[in-house]
Design a protein around this motif. Structure first.
Motif, mmCIF file in Angstrom:
data_model
loop_
_atom_site.group_PDB
_atom_site.id
_atom_site.type_symbol
_atom_site.label_atom_id
_atom_site.label_comp_id
_atom_site.label_asym_id
_atom_site.label_seq_id
_atom_site.Cartn_x
_atom_site.Cartn_y
_atom_site.Cartn_z
ATOM 1 N N ASP A 132 -34.209 -14.892 24.138
ATOM 2 C CA ASP A 132 -34.847 -14.955 25.450
ATOM 3 C C ASP A 132 -34.743 -16.364 26.038
ATOM 4 N N ASN A 133 -34.657 -16.433 27.345
ATOM 5 C CA ASN A 133 -34.601 -17.739 28.015
ATOM 6 C C ASN A 133 -35.821 -18.580 27.652
ATOM 7 N N ALA A 134 -35.630 -19.867 27.496
ATOM 8 C CA ALA A 134 -36.726 -20.760 27.115
ATOM 9 C C ALA A 134 -37.771 -20.890 28.217
ATOM 10 N N VAL A 135 -37.335 -20.751 29.470
ATOM 11 C CA VAL A 135 -38.237 -20.865 30.615
ATOM 12 C C VAL A 135 -38.006 -19.663 31.526
ATOM 13 N N ARG A 136 -39.085 -19.039 31.954
ATOM 14 C CA ARG A 136 -38.982 -17.928 32.901
ATOM 15 C C ARG A 136 -39.540 -18.375 34.247
ATOM 16 N N TYR A 137 -38.829 -18.003 35.295
ATOM 17 C CA TYR A 137 -39.223 -18.351 36.665
ATOM 18 C C TYR A 137 -39.672 -17.090 37.368
ATOM 19 N N HIS A 138 -40.852 -17.156 37.992
ATOM 20 C CA HIS A 138 -41.393 -16.019 38.729
ATOM 21 C C HIS A 138 -41.177 -16.266 40.215
ATOM 22 N N ALA A 139 -40.224 -15.528 40.790
ATOM 23 C CA ALA A 139 -39.797 -15.800 42.163
ATOM 24 C C ALA A 139 -40.926 -15.623 43.171
ATOM 25 N N ALA A 140 -41.798 -14.659 42.949
ATOM 26 C CA ALA A 140 -42.846 -14.360 43.936
ATOM 27 C C ALA A 140 -43.856 -15.492 44.073
ATOM 28 N N THR A 141 -44.108 -16.216 42.980
ATOM 29 C CA THR A 141 -45.118 -17.279 43.006
ATOM 30 C C THR A 141 -44.530 -18.670 42.849
ATOM 31 N N GLY A 142 -43.263 -18.761 42.410
ATOM 32 C CA GLY A 142 -42.663 -20.057 42.137
ATOM 33 C C GLY A 142 -43.106 -20.670 40.826
ATOM 34 N N ALA A 143 -43.873 -19.900 40.023
ATOM 35 C CA ALA A 143 -44.377 -20.415 38.759
ATOM 36 C C ALA A 143 -43.296 -20.381 37.686
ATOM 37 N N ARG A 144 -43.372 -21.323 36.772
ATOM 38 C CA ARG A 144 -42.487 -21.361 35.612
ATOM 39 C C ARG A 144 -43.341 -21.402 34.352
ATOM 40 N N ILE A 145 -42.922 -20.649 33.341
ATOM 41 C CA ILE A 145 -43.624 -20.710 32.070
ATOM 42 C C ILE A 145 -42.632 -20.970 30.945
ATOM 43 N N ARG A 146 -43.078 -21.679 29.923
ATOM 44 C CA ARG A 146 -42.318 -21.820 28.690
ATOM 45 C C ARG A 146 -42.539 -20.547 27.872
ATOM 46 N N THR A 147 -41.503 -19.931 27.385
ATOM 47 C CA THR A 147 -41.659 -18.691 26.627
ATOM 48 C C THR A 147 -41.842 -19.010 25.144
ATOM 49 N N ASP A 148 -43.083 -18.978 24.707
ATOM 50 C CA ASP A 148 -43.403 -19.194 23.295
ATOM 51 C C ASP A 148 -43.345 -17.885 22.507
ATOM 52 N N LEU A 149 -43.827 -16.816 23.125
ATOM 53 C CA LEU A 149 -43.906 -15.519 22.462
ATOM 54 C C LEU A 149 -43.359 -14.428 23.364
ATOM 55 N N SER A 150 -42.743 -13.439 22.741
ATOM 56 C CA SER A 150 -42.282 -12.241 23.431
ATOM 57 C C SER A 150 -43.068 -11.058 22.876
ATOM 58 N N ALA A 151 -43.182 -10.003 23.673
ATOM 59 C CA ALA A 151 -43.915 -8.819 23.217
ATOM 60 C C ALA A 151 -43.276 -7.566 23.795
ATOM 61 N N THR A 152 -43.257 -6.524 22.991
ATOM 62 C CA THR A 152 -42.817 -5.207 23.429
ATOM 63 C C THR A 152 -43.944 -4.222 23.185
ATOM 64 N N LEU A 153 -44.324 -3.496 24.231
ATOM 65 C CA LEU A 153 -45.334 -2.447 24.146
ATOM 66 C C LEU A 153 -44.606 -1.110 24.215
ATOM 67 N N PHE A 154 -44.652 -0.346 23.137
ATOM 68 C CA PHE A 154 -43.927 0.916 23.051
ATOM 69 C C PHE A 154 -44.684 2.006 23.814
ATOM 70 N N LEU A 155 -43.966 2.756 24.671
ATOM 71 C CA LEU A 155 -44.600 3.781 25.494
ATOM 72 C C LEU A 155 -44.122 5.188 25.177
ATOM 73 N N THR A 156 -43.069 5.329 24.395
ATOM 74 C CA THR A 156 -42.540 6.638 24.026
ATOM 75 C C THR A 156 -42.801 6.903 22.553
ATOM 76 N N PRO A 157 -43.349 8.075 22.188
ATOM 77 C CA PRO A 157 -43.527 8.394 20.767
ATOM 78 C C PRO A 157 -42.192 8.341 20.030
ATOM 79 N N PRO A 158 -42.155 7.785 18.830
ATOM 80 C CA PRO A 158 -40.876 7.588 18.125
ATOM 81 C C PRO A 158 -40.144 8.887 17.802
ATOM 82 N N GLU A 159 -40.865 9.979 17.692
ATOM 83 C CA GLU A 159 -40.201 11.239 17.374
ATOM 84 C C GLU A 159 -39.437 11.819 18.566
ATOM 85 N N GLU A 160 -39.623 11.241 19.745
ATOM 86 C CA GLU A 160 -38.949 11.757 20.935
ATOM 87 C C GLU A 160 -37.583 11.122 21.179
ATOM 88 N N TYR A 161 -37.188 10.151 20.365
ATOM 89 C CA TYR A 161 -35.866 9.548 20.539
ATOM 90 C C TYR A 161 -35.340 9.034 19.205
#
Length: 265
Positions: free
Chosen positions: A136-165
């Motif tokens: 992942d990029n070290a810095v993420r830019y949010h175009a709508a606000t002009g904010a920049r953050i350093r990416t220390d952590l990434s997260a994935t939230l699973f929304l599909t039950p594993p048996e469905e794919y």
């Protein structure tokens, strides 16, 4: 962007009633030859299965675009998926649901110590779609606000039950090799943004997920891990001995003083 104030309830909850921390988390501590430690944390039930199903249904009813809308130059060459437009009404409504759930998860707050969370994004992988190995990029830019953050952590939230794919595992590299992750809908995987990772090709069904990056109050992974360990111990002791126990108070004092020492405002 979601700002997290450590002085509010959105901070670590040292005296939350009931069993917390490791009793509710499938924890993996991955330590290499160096002194730096890498923590990947599976946090179940950030959303209930019903909440995840409802959110997924609303997302699937909205229009989607090519997933490279948010890719860096390197990742774009490896990415084949679709993404919900981040400035659309569906994305904004879904972001509110996820952000609210994150602020209710004491385990997430304790492990991440979030300073700023980049607005959650949403992707889907159908048959033949994948995301190759990337960082992942070290810095993420949010175009709508002009904010920049350093990416220390990434997260994935699973929304599909594993048996469905089939396929679609999130595969994250650690010092012992590649670790494969596929969890029930509503579960979240938190991992360092410094890692190489990929999404395996989907061979049946469809995988819908939420993903995000955050800047932590504590940039150093090893320091953040130690704070998480200490916080879990304080919560366990507090539940056993009571919040006013002398040793609990000493450890609570130590925890907050270490946060003061390491936190970056």
């Amino acid at each position: 962007l979601l700002r997290c104030d450590l002085s509010l309830r959105l901070a670590v909850q040292l005296y939350r009633a009931g069993p917390v921390g490791l009793l509710h988390a499938d924890r993996q501590l991955l330590t290499g030859a160096s002194e730096a430690a890498m923590m990947m944390l599976h946090i179940p039930d950030v959303l209930t299965s019903e909440e995840a199903a409802d959110l997924r249904a609303r997302l699937l009813a909205a229009p989607w675009v090519d997933g490279n809308a948010t890719s860096g130059a390197g990742a774009a060459q490896a990415k084949r998926n679709r993404q919900l437009p981040e400035d659309g009404e569906a994305a904004r409504a879904a972001q509110q649901v996820v952000s609210s759930a994150l602020t209710e998860s004491a385990t997430f707050l304790s492990a991440a110590l979030p300073h700023t969370i980049f607005p959650p994004l949403f992707n889907r992988y159908g048959v033949g779609e994948t995301f190759g190995l990337h960082v992942d990029n070290a810095v993420r830019y949010h175009a709508a606000t002009g904010a920049r953050i350093r990416t220390d952590l990434s997260a994935t939230l699973f929304l599909t039950p594993p048996e469905e794919y089939d396929g679609g595992e999130l595969i994250v590299e650690d010092n012992s090799g590649m670790q494969s992750h596929k969890y029930p809908a509503g579960s979240l995987l938190l991992y360092p943004s410094t890692t190489l990772h990929r999404v395996a090709e989907v061979t049946r069904g469809e995988r819908v997920s939420c993903f995000m990056w955050l800047q932590s109050l504590v940039a150093d992974n090893a320091a953040r891990e130690m704070l998480f360990d200490l916080d879990q111990s304080v919560q366990t002791l507090s539940a056993d001995r009571g919040a006013t126990d002398a040793e609990v108070l000493k450890l609570t004092q130590l925890y907050h003083n270490l946060v003061r020492r390491w936190a970056q405002s």
